[in-house]
Design an enzyme around this catalytic site. Structure first.
Site, mmCIF file in Angstrom:
data_model
loop_
_atom_site.group_PDB
_atom_site.id
_atom_site.type_symbol
_atom_site.label_atom_id
_atom_site.label_comp_id
_atom_site.label_asym_id
_atom_site.label_seq_id
_atom_site.Cartn_x
_atom_site.Cartn_y
_atom_site.Cartn_z
ATOM 1 N NE ARG A 63 -53.226 62.045 4.699
ATOM 2 C CZ ARG A 63 -54.126 61.660 3.724
ATOM 3 N NH1 ARG A 63 -54.265 62.660 2.837
ATOM 4 N NH2 ARG A 63 -54.294 60.560 3.269
ATOM 5 C CB THR A 66 -41.859 68.725 7.967
ATOM 6 O OG1 THR A 66 -42.315 67.676 6.768
ATOM 7 C CG2 THR A 66 -41.455 68.235 8.957
ATOM 8 C CG ASP A 125 -42.690 60.351 3.983
ATOM 9 O OD1 ASP A 125 -43.192 61.548 4.028
ATOM 10 O OD2 ASP A 125 -42.068 60.043 4.871
ATOM 11 C CE LYS A 274 -20.942 23.265 -18.335
ATOM 12 N NZ LYS A 274 -20.454 22.103 -18.664
ATOM 13 C CG HIS A 275 -22.296 27.572 -21.265
ATOM 14 N ND1 HIS A 275 -21.451 28.415 -20.677
ATOM 15 C CD2 HIS A 275 -21.659 26.464 -21.507
ATOM 16 C CE1 HIS A 275 -20.343 28.219 -20.597
ATOM 17 N NE2 HIS A 275 -20.129 26.523 -20.898
ATOM 18 N N GLY A 304 -19.404 20.258 -14.042
ATOM 19 C CA GLY A 304 -19.194 21.708 -13.695
ATOM 20 C C GLY A 304 -20.436 22.360 -14.104
ATOM 21 C CG ASN A 417 -34.134 27.384 -34.925
ATOM 22 O OD1 ASN A 417 -35.388 28.145 -34.628
ATOM 23 N ND2 ASN A 417 -33.570 27.920 -35.827
ATOM 24 N NE ARG A 437 -37.620 25.192 -35.639
ATOM 25 C CZ ARG A 437 -37.367 25.656 -34.626
ATOM 26 N NH1 ARG A 437 -37.331 24.838 -33.253
ATOM 27 N NH2 ARG A 437 -37.399 26.745 -34.392
ATOM 28 C CG PHE A 462 -43.700 26.918 -37.936
ATOM 29 C CD1 PHE A 462 -42.731 26.945 -38.963
ATOM 30 C CD2 PHE A 462 -44.473 28.014 -37.787
ATOM 31 C CE1 PHE A 462 -42.609 28.171 -39.586
ATOM 32 C CE2 PHE A 462 -44.110 29.380 -38.480
ATOM 33 C CZ PHE A 462 -43.387 29.029 -39.324
ATOM 34 C CG HIS A 513 -34.515 35.114 -29.868
ATOM 35 N ND1 HIS A 513 -35.744 35.162 -29.837
ATOM 36 C CD2 HIS A 513 -34.013 34.772 -31.164
ATOM 37 C CE1 HIS A 513 -36.167 34.740 -31.283
ATOM 38 N NE2 HIS A 513 -35.128 34.350 -31.855
#
Length: 513
Positions: A63, A66, A125, A274-275, A304, A417, A437, A462, A513
């Protein structure tokens, strides 16, 4: 100046003997410690023990070896400072021109199953980071190497001019501080977890670069792909690419979204994205049936797209995949016959996730904002039949209940939403990311067309009023799953009862989100 004296002490000994041998042949005196010293001696490389430099034995099981002025004076002395020069001469100390150090394997240690706290602590270390930081601070005079990948370039410069350039020393010093910062970050994360500090006063994380990307979200943006040092198997960062060109920034985000959704299912499942929104999700008796359902959910949008499966891609499924254009297919594996079929398509990326592909694991989700970031737990909340509350006069049938729970797993991953219509173990309509919504419901219903008849509807949050239920009833929806909790819940319940729709509340919201 010239490099005359090097201190080498490494845990990862990749390329070490060749590097040290080359240094010795260039007349560099080598100081070393412990296992590194033993290896170099056995390999015939002349080496001086650290105790011969410090005049003090290695103690406490290594331990302390150095952490001594004879070492750090040699590293930190400013070579063009007359006072430092005088002190070095007065104390009989020698300069150290090159430091080659890498650290105890803390990450590898804590990655072991059932590792003990004591073992983890023992692999922190102390002397190594201290030497690295000393040498890196004094990079005006000292060369410091923490990565075996830099051995070749350092040797080339020493051979050419006896020393490294200042630009090289600056670059290597920056790399050292990145290395020690990452090391300390991992330790702080481990210790914070041990004492239950979920959101500490300082949040430090570290990632390792996998690759530079051609560009970011758009061609004028630069980007790179990173992974956590202890990333679990079965994730995108540990996937093996079997075929196709390299992934792009958008590919990675879409592939990760597909993978998160498909991990919701234990039965054979296929997700098309997609996206970062699912355009088709299907489950079946086997992966081929699941793919058919995911494709038929929206044959236009899948073009794609990115497809993720939670079972090995077999020959029948591969033949269906080969008939359309897809950017990426992710799966635990591919049969040889499937690979033979799919690799004929030049640009399709095939990613093997391995048998370790399991449900999403608890971890923090980081989102950047200007000047900072927000951190939250990953949304892993699951809902079962026992969690549902029937709020209408009619309870859902067994089949409706099955489809409701299926749709609920999907809507959780659709941008808010969010509205999802499902029937026959597949999505038939997805409405994502609208400002209200009912707008998302209209999109999902329009996409479903005639398939909306007899479908079920899932909502991530909701209903603020009864208009979405009215719209669903007109489209032929027979059952609805939603969190509930609006002050106008009764309006939606009354509308559902009016049309004989079964509705259940989860009391769980899944905003995305």
């Amino acid at each position: 100046m010239a490099i005359k004296r090097a201190l080498i002490s490494v845990s990862d000994k990749t390329g070490l003997v060749e590097f040290a041998s080359a240094l010795a042949k260039l007349g560099v005196e080598i100081i070393s410690t412990g296992g590194t010293k033993t290896l170099l001696e056995k390999s015939g490389v002349p080496v001086i023990g650290i105790s011969d430099v410090t005049g003090f034995p290695e103690i406490m099981d290594g331990r302390v070896k150095t952490l001594h002025p004879a070492v750090h004076s040699g590293l930190l002395a400013v070579r063009d400072n007359p006072e430092h020069q005088a002190q070095m001469k007065e104390l009989g100390l020698d300069y150290i021109d090159l430091v080659v150090v890498n650290l105890y394997p803390f990450a590898e240690t804590i990655a072991k199953p059932n590792v003990s706290y004591e073992d983890a602590i023992e692999n922190i270390d102390i002397g190594g980071p201290t030497m690295l930081r000393s040498a890196a601070k004094n990079h005006a005079f000292v060369t410091v190497v923490v990565d075996a990948a830099d051995y070749g370039a350092v040797l080339e410069e020493i051979r050419a001019q006896g020393d490294t350039t200042l630009d090289t020393r600056k670059r290597l010093a920056a790399k050292v501080f990145r290395h020690t910062a990452a090391y300390d970050s991992l330790i702080s994360q481990y210790l914070s977890a041990q004492v239950g500090e979920t959101f500490p006063e300082r949040y430090t994380v570290t990632y390792e670069k996998i690759q530079d990307l051609r560009y970011g979200e758009n061609p004028h943006q630069q980007a790179a792909f990173y992974r956590k040092p202890l990333a679990s198997a079965g994730n995108l960062t540990t996937a093996e690419q079997l075929h196709g060109k390299e992934l792009s920034y958008n590919n990675i985000n879409d592939a990760n979204a597909a993978l998160q959704i498909v991990k919701e299912f234990t039965e054979p499942a296929v997700v098309a994205v997609k996206h970062m929104n699912p355009c088709g999700v299907g489950i079946g008796a086997d992966i081929d049936e699941a793919f058919v359902k995911a494709y038929e959910a929206d044959p236009t949008s899948i073009f794609g797209g990115i497809v993720a499966a939670n079972r090995t891609i077999d020959e029948p499924t591969a033949r269906r995949i080969s008939e359309i254009f897809l950017e990426i297919v992710l799966a635990p594996d591919f049969t040889p016959a499937a690979l033979e079929i799919l690799t004929k398509k030049k640009n399709i990326r095939l990613l093997k996730l391995g048998s370790a592909m399991t449900a999403a694991q608890p971890e923090h989700v980081l989102t950047s904002v200007d000047g900072g970031m927000v951190v939250q737990d990953r949304d892993l909340r699951q809902i079962t039949e026992a969690d549902l509350k029937v709020v209408t006069e009619r309870a859902p049938t067994a089949e409706e209940l099955k489809q409701l729970l299926f749709a609920w797993k999907v809507v959780k991953h659709v941008k808010s939403n969010a509205i999802v219509l499902a029937r026959d173990n597949m999505t038939v309509g997805v409405g994502a990311g609208q400002m209200n919504r009912v707008g998302s419901a209209r999109i999902a219903i329009e996409q479903a067309g005639i398939k909306a008849q007899g479908s079920v509807l899932s909502s991530d949050a909701f209903f603020p009023m009864g208009d979405t239920v009215e719209l669903a009833a007109q489209a032929g929806v027979t059952a609805i799953i939603q969190p509930g909790g609006s002050i106008r819940d009764q309006e939606s319940i009354d509308a559902a009862n009016k049309y004989g729709i079964a509705m259940v509340f989860t009391n769980v919201r899944h905003f995305k989100h």
